[in-house]
Design a protein around this motif. Structure first.
Motif, PDB file in Angstrom:
ATOM      1  N   VAL A   8       0.848  -1.177   0.000  1.00  0.00           N
ATOM      2  CA  VAL A   8       0.000   0.000   0.000  1.00  0.00           C
ATOM      3  C   VAL A   8       0.895   1.242   0.000  1.00  0.00           C
ATOM      4  CG1 VAL A   8      -1.751   1.296   1.253  1.00  0.00           C
ATOM      5  CG2 VAL A   8      -1.820  -1.203   1.244  1.00  0.00           C
ATOM      6  N   VAL A   9       0.718   2.081  -0.990  1.00  0.00           N
ATOM      7  CA  VAL A   9       1.474   3.332  -1.070  1.00  0.00           C
ATOM      8  C   VAL A   9       0.539   4.466  -0.670  1.00  0.00           C
ATOM      9  CG1 VAL A   9       2.751   4.893  -2.561  1.00  0.00           C
ATOM     10  CG2 VAL A   9       2.908   2.417  -2.913  1.00  0.00           C
ATOM     11  N   SER A  10       0.914   5.190   0.354  1.00  0.00           N
ATOM     12  CA  SER A  10       0.102   6.314   0.815  1.00  0.00           C
ATOM     13  C   SER A  10       0.628   7.611   0.210  1.00  0.00           C
ATOM     14  CB  SER A  10       0.159   6.431   2.343  1.00  0.00           C
ATOM     15  OG  SER A  10      -0.368   5.268   2.935  1.00  0.00           O
ATOM     16  N   ALA A  11      -0.268   8.553   0.009  1.00  0.00           N
ATOM     17  CA  ALA A  11       0.128   9.873  -0.471  1.00  0.00           C
ATOM     18  C   ALA A  11       1.020  10.523   0.578  1.00  0.00           C
ATOM     19  CB  ALA A  11      -1.091  10.731  -0.745  1.00  0.00           C
ATOM     20  N   ARG A  12       2.065  11.185   0.128  1.00  0.00           N
ATOM     21  CA  ARG A  12       3.019  11.809   1.035  1.00  0.00           C
ATOM     22  C   ARG A  12       2.493  13.160   1.496  1.00  0.00           C
ATOM     23  NH1 ARG A  12       9.449  12.861   0.442  1.00  0.00           N
ATOM     24  NH2 ARG A  12       9.653  13.908   2.437  1.00  0.00           N
ATOM     25  N   ASP A  13       2.560  13.370   2.802  1.00  0.00           N
ATOM     26  CA  ASP A  13       2.173  14.657   3.366  1.00  0.00           C
ATOM     27  C   ASP A  13       3.231  15.693   2.984  1.00  0.00           C
ATOM     28  OD1 ASP A  13       0.479  16.249   5.343  1.00  0.00           O
ATOM     29  OD2 ASP A  13       2.517  16.539   6.119  1.00  0.00           O
ATOM     30  N   LEU A  43      11.650  16.433  -4.548  1.00  0.00           N
ATOM     31  CA  LEU A  43      10.555  15.941  -5.389  1.00  0.00           C
ATOM     32  C   LEU A  43       9.604  17.089  -5.714  1.00  0.00           C
ATOM     33  CD1 LEU A  43       9.691  12.693  -3.398  1.00  0.00           C
ATOM     34  CD2 LEU A  43      11.041  12.852  -5.511  1.00  0.00           C
ATOM     35  N   ILE A  44       9.123  17.133  -6.948  1.00  0.00           N
ATOM     36  CA  ILE A  44       8.137  18.143  -7.328  1.00  0.00           C
ATOM     37  C   ILE A  44       6.764  17.661  -6.898  1.00  0.00           C
ATOM     38  CG2 ILE A  44       7.032  19.340  -9.254  1.00  0.00           C
ATOM     39  CD1 ILE A  44       9.714  19.250 -10.698  1.00  0.00           C
ATOM     40  N   VAL A  45       6.090  18.490  -6.131  1.00  0.00           N
ATOM     41  CA  VAL A  45       4.759  18.169  -5.618  1.00  0.00           C
ATOM     42  C   VAL A  45       3.731  18.530  -6.682  1.00  0.00           C
ATOM     43  CG1 VAL A  45       3.078  18.624  -3.791  1.00  0.00           C
ATOM     44  CG2 VAL A  45       5.529  18.629  -3.254  1.00  0.00           C
ATOM     45  N   THR A  46       2.852  17.596  -6.997  1.00  0.00           N
ATOM     46  CA  THR A  46       1.790  17.878  -7.956  1.00  0.00           C
ATOM     47  C   THR A  46       0.611  18.489  -7.218  1.00  0.00           C
ATOM     48  OG1 THR A  46       0.953  15.617  -7.725  1.00  0.00           O
ATOM     49  CG2 THR A  46       2.455  16.050  -9.560  1.00  0.00           C
ATOM     50  N   GLY A  47      -0.076  19.393  -7.891  1.00  0.00           N
ATOM     51  CA  GLY A  47      -1.231  20.036  -7.281  1.00  0.00           C
ATOM     52  C   GLY A  47      -1.632  21.262  -8.062  1.00  0.00           C
ATOM     53  N   LYS A  48      -2.449  22.110  -7.430  1.00  0.00           N
ATOM     54  CA  LYS A  48      -2.987  23.286  -8.123  1.00  0.00           C
ATOM     55  C   LYS A  48      -3.071  24.457  -7.158  1.00  0.00           C
ATOM     56  CE  LYS A  48      -7.013  24.781 -10.871  1.00  0.00           C
ATOM     57  NZ  LYS A  48      -6.494  26.077 -11.014  1.00  0.00           N
ATOM     58  N   TRP A  49      -2.721  25.644  -7.691  1.00  0.00           N
ATOM     59  CA  TRP A  49      -2.876  26.887  -6.943  1.00  0.00           C
ATOM     60  C   TRP A  49      -4.275  27.442  -7.182  1.00  0.00           C
ATOM     61  CZ3 TRP A  49       0.540  28.574  -3.472  1.00  0.00           C
ATOM     62  CH2 TRP A  49       1.849  28.093  -3.535  1.00  0.00           C
ATOM     63  N   SER A  50      -4.873  28.044  -6.156  1.00  0.00           N
ATOM     64  CA  SER A  50      -6.175  28.705  -6.332  1.00  0.00           C
ATOM     65  C   SER A  50      -5.969  30.031  -7.057  1.00  0.00           C
ATOM     66  CB  SER A  50      -6.861  28.932  -4.985  1.00  0.00           C
ATOM     67  OG  SER A  50      -6.086  29.794  -4.159  1.00  0.00           O
ATOM     68  N   ASP A  51      -6.994  30.455  -7.781  1.00  0.00           N
ATOM     69  CA  ASP A  51      -6.927  31.689  -8.566  1.00  0.00           C
ATOM     70  C   ASP A  51      -6.864  32.922  -7.664  1.00  0.00           C
ATOM     71  OD1 ASP A  51      -7.062  30.218 -10.879  1.00  0.00           O
ATOM     72  OD2 ASP A  51      -9.147  30.696 -11.314  1.00  0.00           O
ATOM     73  N   ASN A  64      -2.117  16.983  -4.949  1.00  0.00           N
ATOM     74  CA  ASN A  64      -2.893  15.838  -5.430  1.00  0.00           C
ATOM     75  C   ASN A  64      -1.938  14.740  -5.874  1.00  0.00           C
ATOM     76  OD1 ASN A  64      -2.024  16.498  -8.075  1.00  0.00           O
ATOM     77  ND2 ASN A  64      -3.845  17.727  -8.468  1.00  0.00           N
ATOM     78  N   GLY A  65      -2.458  13.652  -6.426  1.00  0.00           N
ATOM     79  CA  GLY A  65      -1.616  12.547  -6.887  1.00  0.00           C
ATOM     80  C   GLY A  65      -0.940  11.855  -5.725  1.00  0.00           C
ATOM     81  N   ASN A  66       0.373  11.804  -5.729  1.00  0.00           N
ATOM     82  CA  ASN A  66       1.141  11.111  -4.689  1.00  0.00           C
ATOM     83  C   ASN A  66       1.389  11.952  -3.446  1.00  0.00           C
ATOM     84  OD1 ASN A  66       1.437   8.760  -6.263  1.00  0.00           O
ATOM     85  ND2 ASN A  66       3.176   9.658  -7.339  1.00  0.00           N
TER      86      ASN A  66
END
Length: 168
Positions: A8-13, A43-51, A64-66
């Motif tokens: 089981v791979v958990s998303a990294r905090d 590591l580059i963190v995947t995700g999104k910035w709010s507008d 998001n993602g990992n």
């Protein structure tokens, strides 16, 4: 399958994530999505910035993602808009006529709706109306144009009232 194990791979905090520099944004009146790289341990963190829409608005990064977690209330450094192309001023020059004269500041384009303040000393804009002059002399009137999310524009124009030549 005999002898297999479930992994089981958990998303990294991303609690200790680092935010890089934001790409430059200039106010344009519409929502914009900031762009800055977020990393953790290289590591580059995947995700999104709010507008963000206005200068001074903050953004939240949601992983998001990992990865999991958020970075909240980050100032993205949005720049004020340059409205100087929409500001023009003209003075007055003429012979004494016993009438009051002043300068005129005209607002157009991005400067429409801005506030104009006037002064008789450079750097001091404490008058809501341009001062008027009636007597012979040269008078410099200073002005400042301000509007939310825009760089202030300052300048000056001159009122020149010349002596009337006497007829022989």
């Amino acid at each position: 399958v005999a002898g297999s194990k479930q992994i089981v791979v958990s998303a990294r905090d991303m609690t200790d994530a680092v935010v890089g520099s934001f790409e430059q944004m200039t106010y344009n009146g519409t929502p914009q999505t900031p762009n800055a790289t977020v990393t953790i341990d290289g590591l580059i963190v995947t995700g999104k910035w709010s507008d963000v829409t206005n200068v001074g608005d903050t953004s939240t990064f949601t992983a998001n993602g990992n990865f999991t977690g958020t970075i909240e209330n980050v100032n993205v450094g949005m720049k004020n808009k340059d409205m100087s192309a929409g500001v023009s001023a003209s003075g007055y020059s003429g012979v004494y006529d016993n009438a009051e004269h002043t300068i005129s500041v005209t607002l157009s384009k991005d400067a429409e709706g801005a506030t104009i303040m006037y002064g008789t000393t450079e750097g001091t804009y404490n008058l809501t109306d341009a001062p008027v002059y009636k007597e012979i002399g040269t008078y410099t009137v200073y002005y400042q144009v301000t509007k939310e999310n825009c760089e202030p524009v300052t300048g000056n124009a001159t009122v020149v009232i010349l002596a009337k030549e006497l007829a022989e």
